[in-house]
Design an enzyme around this catalytic site. Structure first.
Site, mmCIF file in Angstrom:
data_model
loop_
_atom_site.group_PDB
_atom_site.id
_atom_site.type_symbol
_atom_site.label_atom_id
_atom_site.label_comp_id
_atom_site.label_asym_id
_atom_site.label_seq_id
_atom_site.Cartn_x
_atom_site.Cartn_y
_atom_site.Cartn_z
ATOM 1 C CG ASN A 225 -62.222 -8.297 15.516
ATOM 2 O OD1 ASN A 225 -62.506 -9.385 16.033
ATOM 3 N ND2 ASN A 225 -62.177 -8.108 14.206
ATOM 4 C CE LYS B 77 -58.789 -8.869 13.186
ATOM 5 N NZ LYS B 77 -58.015 -8.479 12.019
ATOM 6 C CG HIS C 76 -63.560 -7.856 10.033
ATOM 7 N ND1 HIS C 76 -62.530 -8.371 9.285
ATOM 8 C CD2 HIS C 76 -62.984 -7.060 10.965
ATOM 9 C CE1 HIS C 76 -61.371 -7.906 9.744
ATOM 10 N NE2 HIS C 76 -61.629 -7.103 10.766
ATOM 11 C CD GLU D 211 -59.602 -10.549 9.535
ATOM 12 O OE1 GLU D 211 -60.198 -11.001 10.521
ATOM 13 O OE2 GLU D 211 -58.589 -9.819 9.618
ATOM 14 C CD GLU E 161 -61.435 -3.048 10.817
ATOM 15 O OE1 GLU E 161 -60.867 -2.916 11.909
ATOM 16 O OE2 GLU E 161 -61.806 -4.145 10.373
ATOM 17 N N GLY F 62 -53.519 -5.997 10.162
ATOM 18 C CA GLY F 62 -52.512 -6.975 10.540
ATOM 19 C C GLY F 62 -51.194 -6.839 9.807
ATOM 20 C CB SER G 141 -51.688 -1.514 11.563
ATOM 21 O OG SER G 141 -51.562 -2.709 10.801
ATOM 22 N N GLY H 111 -57.474 -4.814 16.378
ATOM 23 C CA GLY H 111 -57.288 -6.255 16.333
ATOM 24 C C GLY H 111 -56.205 -6.690 17.305
HETATM 25 O O1 LIG Z 1 -59.185 -6.073 11.567
HETATM 26 C C1 LIG Z 1 -58.933 -5.319 12.501
HETATM 27 C C2 LIG Z 1 -59.933 -5.046 13.538
HETATM 28 O O2 LIG Z 1 -61.201 -5.475 13.160
HETATM 29 C C3 LIG Z 1 -57.605 -4.691 12.638
HETATM 30 O O3 LIG Z 1 -56.694 -5.674 12.987
HETATM 31 P P1 LIG Z 1 -55.209 -5.221 13.458
HETATM 32 O O4 LIG Z 1 -55.406 -4.153 14.501
HETATM 33 O O5 LIG Z 1 -54.611 -6.478 14.004
HETATM 34 O O6 LIG Z 1 -54.524 -4.697 12.241
#
Ligand SMILES: O=C(CO)COP(=O)(O)O
Length: 247
Positions: free
Chosen positions: A11, A13, A95, A97, A165, A171, A210, A231
């Site tokens: 992803n 983002k 997601h 977010e 997640e 993150g 992560s 991510g």
């Molecule tokens: O939100 C994520 C994937 O959709 C995970 O993000 P990270 O791998 O950067 O922690």
């Protein structure tokens, strides 16, 4: 009953531009023959070019969200049909977010999932608890509730995945313990089989939050972990390939 084929999805983002297509191509070049399914989900601006660039490779391209409607006066939004037309084969939905930043409810995520199926896209439906919810001992209740609310009945018999997640692991460099991951994934599996019967056993349950080359093997080999939604570490081919190799 077929065991789920592992899926490792990146992803991106709101990162990446045309220069980043090189990382996607390097991922494809480094894959070789693999039994793992690999996907990259870039910003909508890049879907078409990435799909063209990766056409002859084993890397699939996905979107990061879609609108539930087919078309209309929805400035700034993208329909599932438009993603499919641009060459996407999958789409990430729900997601955290988007749930947190845009108030997306389980019902809206379910409607978007129906839209994805209508357009022939394979949905990756995300769920996950916040740190407060985990501290309150509610992680399983929250996550299984999201699974029940976000997965429409139309998914019966379809290829899709659920990504667990934990919001606090995204993150942050923090991850749940392997035992905690397995506990949640088992609860998701139980929920999937109670909704979809035997088909629920064939759905890949991805872990996200992560994931990096150094922790991928332990996470990906845990019981009921059928892949990862990655991510930050999916932006560089070397890191992403390190995670894929850990499967
Ligand atoms: O939100 C994520 C994937 O959709 C995970 O993000 P990270 O791998 O950067 O922690």
């Amino acid at each position: 009953m077929t065991a789920p084929v592992p899926l490792i999805a990146g992803n991106w983002k709101m990162n990446g531009d045309s220069a980043s297509l090189g990382e996607a191509l390097a991922t494809a070049a480094g894959l070789g023959s693999t039994r793992v399914r690999v996907a990259i989900c870039p910003s909508a601006t890049l879907v078409s070019r990435m799909a063209d660039a990766l056409k002859a490779t084993n890397v699939l391209v996905g979107g990061q969200d879609c609108r539930a409607e087919v078309s209309g006066a929805y400035t700034g939004d993208v329909a599932a049909e438009q993603l499919a037309d641009a060459g996407a084969e999958l789409v990430i939905l729900g997601h955290s977010e988007r749930r947190a930043g845009y108030g997306e409810t389980d019902a809206l995520v379910a409607a978007k999932t129906q839209a994805a199926l209508r357009a022939g896209l394979e949905p990756i439906v995300c769920v996950g608890e916040t740190l407060d919810e985990r501290k309150a001992g509610k992680a399983l209740e929250i996550v299984t509730g999201q699974v029940r609310g976000s997965l429409p009945a139309e998914l019966a018999g379809k290829v899709f995945s659920v990504a667990y997640e934990p919001v606090w692991a995204i993150g942050t460099g923090l991850t749940p313990s392997t035992e905690e991951i397995v506990e949640v994934h088992r609860a998701i599996r139980q929920t999937l089989t109670s909704i979809f019967g035997a088909h629920g056993a064939t759905v890949a349950i991805l872990y996200g939050g992560s994931v990096k080359p150094s922790n991928a093997a332990e996470i990906l080999h845990a019981d009921e972990v059928g892949g990862a939604l990655v991510g930050g570490a999916s932006l560089k081919a070397a890191d992403f390939l390190g995670i894929i190799a850990a499967v």
